[in-house]
Design a protein around this motif. Structure first.
Motif, PDB file in Angstrom:
ATOM      1  N   TYR A 159       0.762  -1.021  -0.085  1.00  0.00           N
ATOM      2  CA  TYR A 159      -0.154  -0.025  -0.068  1.00  0.00           C
ATOM      3  C   TYR A 159       0.922   1.266   0.230  1.00  0.00           C
ATOM      4  N   ASP A 160       0.463   2.421  -0.674  1.00  0.00           N
ATOM      5  CA  ASP A 160       1.291   3.326  -0.977  1.00  0.00           C
ATOM      6  C   ASP A 160       1.853   4.074   0.409  1.00  0.00           C
ATOM      7  N   PRO A 161       1.030   4.369   1.538  1.00  0.00           N
ATOM      8  CA  PRO A 161       1.767   5.042   2.561  1.00  0.00           C
ATOM      9  C   PRO A 161       2.996   4.253   3.102  1.00  0.00           C
ATOM     10  N   ALA A 162       2.755   2.817   3.464  1.00  0.00           N
ATOM     11  CA  ALA A 162       3.993   1.876   3.894  1.00  0.00           C
ATOM     12  C   ALA A 162       5.058   1.603   2.684  1.00  0.00           C
ATOM     13  N   PHE A 163       4.514   1.723   1.404  1.00  0.00           N
ATOM     14  CA  PHE A 163       5.428   1.499   0.410  1.00  0.00           C
ATOM     15  C   PHE A 163       6.474   2.701   0.744  1.00  0.00           C
ATOM     16  N   LYS A 164       6.148   4.051   0.691  1.00  0.00           N
ATOM     17  CA  LYS A 164       7.166   5.069   0.791  1.00  0.00           C
ATOM     18  C   LYS A 164       7.927   4.996   1.847  1.00  0.00           C
ATOM     19  N   GLU A 165       7.583   4.682   3.005  1.00  0.00           N
ATOM     20  CA  GLU A 165       8.411   4.267   4.260  1.00  0.00           C
ATOM     21  C   GLU A 165       9.262   3.172   3.954  1.00  0.00           C
ATOM     22  N   PHE A 166       8.973   2.292   3.340  1.00  0.00           N
ATOM     23  CA  PHE A 166       9.828   1.029   3.279  1.00  0.00           C
ATOM     24  C   PHE A 166      11.042   1.438   2.227  1.00  0.00           C
ATOM     25  N   PHE A 167      10.645   2.209   1.238  1.00  0.00           N
ATOM     26  CA  PHE A 167      11.907   2.646   0.326  1.00  0.00           C
ATOM     27  C   PHE A 167      12.251   3.965   0.501  1.00  0.00           C
ATOM     28  N   GLY A 168      11.973   4.518   1.699  1.00  0.00           N
ATOM     29  CA  GLY A 168      12.185   5.950   2.049  1.00  0.00           C
ATOM     30  C   GLY A 168      13.625   6.440   2.426  1.00  0.00           C
ATOM     31  N   SER A 169      14.564   5.668   1.871  1.00  0.00           N
ATOM     32  CA  SER A 169      15.916   5.961   2.080  1.00  0.00           C
ATOM     33  C   SER A 169      16.821   5.719   0.937  1.00  0.00           C
ATOM     34  N   GLU A 170      17.682   6.764   0.541  1.00  0.00           N
ATOM     35  CA  GLU A 170      18.612   6.468  -0.667  1.00  0.00           C
ATOM     36  C   GLU A 170      19.117   5.074  -0.427  1.00  0.00           C
ATOM     37  N   ALA A 171      19.628   4.573   0.508  1.00  0.00           N
ATOM     38  CA  ALA A 171      20.501   3.277   0.587  1.00  0.00           C
ATOM     39  C   ALA A 171      19.434   2.037   0.297  1.00  0.00           C
ATOM     40  N   ALA A 172      18.200   2.233   0.795  1.00  0.00           N
ATOM     41  CA  ALA A 172      17.267   1.150   0.517  1.00  0.00           C
ATOM     42  C   ALA A 172      16.983   1.061  -1.017  1.00  0.00           C
ATOM     43  N   LEU A 173      16.550   2.072  -1.622  1.00  0.00           N
ATOM     44  CA  LEU A 173      16.404   2.152  -2.832  1.00  0.00           C
ATOM     45  C   LEU A 173      17.435   1.884  -3.936  1.00  0.00           C
ATOM     46  N   LYS A 174      18.781   2.253  -3.704  1.00  0.00           N
ATOM     47  CA  LYS A 174      19.956   2.101  -4.237  1.00  0.00           C
ATOM     48  C   LYS A 174      20.019   0.512  -4.443  1.00  0.00           C
ATOM     49  N   ASP A 175      19.851   0.049  -3.155  1.00  0.00           N
ATOM     50  CA  ASP A 175      20.137  -1.505  -3.202  1.00  0.00           C
ATOM     51  C   ASP A 175      19.136  -2.305  -3.758  1.00  0.00           C
ATOM     52  N   PHE A 176      17.804  -1.877  -3.804  1.00  0.00           N
ATOM     53  CA  PHE A 176      16.828  -2.553  -4.830  1.00  0.00           C
ATOM     54  C   PHE A 176      17.212  -2.313  -6.198  1.00  0.00           C
ATOM     55  N   LEU A 177      17.423  -1.156  -6.603  1.00  0.00           N
ATOM     56  CA  LEU A 177      17.472  -0.768  -7.901  1.00  0.00           C
ATOM     57  C   LEU A 177      18.818  -1.414  -8.501  1.00  0.00           C
ATOM     58  N   ASP A 178      19.889  -1.545  -7.664  1.00  0.00           N
ATOM     59  CA  ASP A 178      21.157  -2.133  -8.200  1.00  0.00           C
ATOM     60  C   ASP A 178      20.663  -3.829  -8.449  1.00  0.00           C
ATOM     61  N   GLY A 179      20.006  -4.290  -7.604  1.00  0.00           N
ATOM     62  CA  GLY A 179      19.534  -5.782  -7.795  1.00  0.00           C
ATOM     63  C   GLY A 179      18.478  -5.711  -8.942  1.00  0.00           C
ATOM     64  N   VAL A 180      17.890  -5.128  -9.336  1.00  0.00           N
ATOM     65  CA  VAL A 180      16.842  -5.273 -10.252  1.00  0.00           C
ATOM     66  C   VAL A 180      17.679  -5.020 -11.805  1.00  0.00           C
ATOM     67  N   LEU A 181      18.652  -3.974 -11.702  1.00  0.00           N
ATOM     68  CA  LEU A 181      19.284  -3.590 -12.860  1.00  0.00           C
ATOM     69  C   LEU A 181      20.456  -4.646 -13.213  1.00  0.00           C
ATOM     70  N   ASP A 182      20.745  -5.453 -12.086  1.00  0.00           N
ATOM     71  CA  ASP A 182      21.787  -6.504 -12.220  1.00  0.00           C
ATOM     72  C   ASP A 182      23.303  -5.702 -12.204  1.00  0.00           C
ATOM     73  N   LEU A 183      23.458  -4.578 -11.325  1.00  0.00           N
ATOM     74  CA  LEU A 183      24.515  -3.891 -11.280  1.00  0.00           C
ATOM     75  C   LEU A 183      25.511  -4.415 -10.437  1.00  0.00           C
ATOM     76  N   GLU A 184      26.704  -4.703 -10.699  1.00  0.00           N
ATOM     77  CA  GLU A 184      27.874  -5.123  -9.797  1.00  0.00           C
ATOM     78  C   GLU A 184      28.706  -4.238  -9.726  1.00  0.00           C
TER      79      GLU A 184
END
Length: 327
Positions: free
Chosen positions: A27-52
């Motif tokens: 749900y949107d409110p908790a989604f924004k909290e969950f990915f609400g830090s640069e470190a969390a979003l970077k970790d997720f995106l690095d994984g999705v984009l397969d960046l090493e």
């Protein structure tokens, strides 16, 4: 975030969250909290984009609920759940999509078009582009930046045949026939993740994509979740822990859940009535011949089929029951 910190709360925890460890991050409110830090979003995106290694995202800027508006010639507007830019000039949007609908693929294409135009405008307004000689700017007037649309879906993916990760791009029909298909452009990419199709256990989780999908899938189960040895993941989980949530977050999360339940009930009821009407028409001839029992059987069959369809879409049993009763 300190697990032992005390949240000063004026109101009791709403009934919907009692006995739950975490808020549901789909749900949107908790989604924004969950990915609400640069470190969390970077970790997720690095994984999705397969960046090493050195290819990992170094810098990231992002905003939630980013409105994008153009005149084409009428005014058109979409709102990205997350709009992000990297230091290397990559533009991304991340969408959390809970409900499937008839024009989902159309919507993904429309959002990508808006992302592409927004990225193109930002690239041309960047100091680096403006510093280029005028003739070089003109030669690059059709140059596009790299854009990636990422859709996290709480339903099965179109054409994915039960897989939890899929990627779309633009291909040549001739190269597909020849068996040597490569995307016509590496700059244009769609990535789709299916939460319900991700069925790995915690012991089977490998890599960042698995970690974040596991958490998205199981945060709503009610119990404690592993942090997989990652401080970034631990902090993300603490941000959606019910005991850590402020009154405002609990309130907006509860409203988001209630709004979607109302929508699901309305949708389910409409589908059930449409199914019943179809069966009723199919049995009209039988009724004319005096077979009234045919209509009753048809209606019962229609209700059963539609209830099963709704279950396959992940609609809760309580909502299905309410929709069946709301004739």
């Amino acid at each position: 975030m300190d697990k032992n910190r005390k949240v000063i709360r004026k109101n009791p925890i709403p009934e919907a969250f009692r006995g739950k460890v975490y808020l549901d991050p789909t749900y949107d409110p908790a989604f924004k909290e969950f990915f609400g830090s640069e470190a969390a979003l970077k970790d997720f995106l690095d994984g999705v984009l397969d960046l090493e290694g050195d290819d990992k995202i170094k810098t990231l800027r992002f905003r939630f609920e980013e409105p994008v508006e153009f005149r084409l010639p009428e005014r058109k507007k979409v709102v990205f759940d997350i709009f992000a830019t990297t230091g290397t000039g990559r533009f991304l949007n991340v969408e959390m999509q809970r409900l499937e609908h008839d024009f989902f693929i159309d919507r993904t294409i429309l959002y990508k078009a808006f992302l592409l135009i927004k990225g193109k405008k930002k690239m041309e307004n960047s100091p680096e582009f403006k510093a280029l000689p005028a003739d070089l700017q003109r030669r690059r007037r059709y140059q596009l930046p790299e854009t990636v649309s990422i859709w996290i879906c709480d339903f099965d993916l179109p054409h994915a045949e039960g897989e939890y990760l899929d990627e779309w791009a633009l291909y040549s029909r001739i190269s597909l026939k020849g068996g040597s298909a490569r995307p016509l452009s590496e700059k244009n990419k769609y990535i789709f993740l299916s939460i319900p199709n991700f069925t790995k256990s915690a012991d089977e989780v490998k890599g960042a994509v698995d970690v974040w999908l596991y958490l998205l899938n199981h945060a709503r189960d009610g119990g404690e979740l592993p942090d997989f040895g990652s401080g970034v993941v631990e902090e993300a989980l603490e941000r959606i822990r019910v005991d850590n949530a402020a009154d405002e977050l609990l309130s907006v999360q509860e409203k988001a859940m209630a709004h979607e339940e109302d929508y699901e009930i309305m949708l389910a009821g409409a589908k059930i009535r449409a199914q019943e009407e179809g069966h009723a028409q199919g049995h009209a001839q039988g009724l004319a011949q005096g077979h009234a029992e045919g209509l009753a059987e048809g209606r019962a069959q229609g209700r059963a089929e539609m209830a099963e369809f709704l279950r396959s879409k992940g609609v809760a049993e309580s909502i299905i029951a309410e929709a069946l009763a709301a004739k």
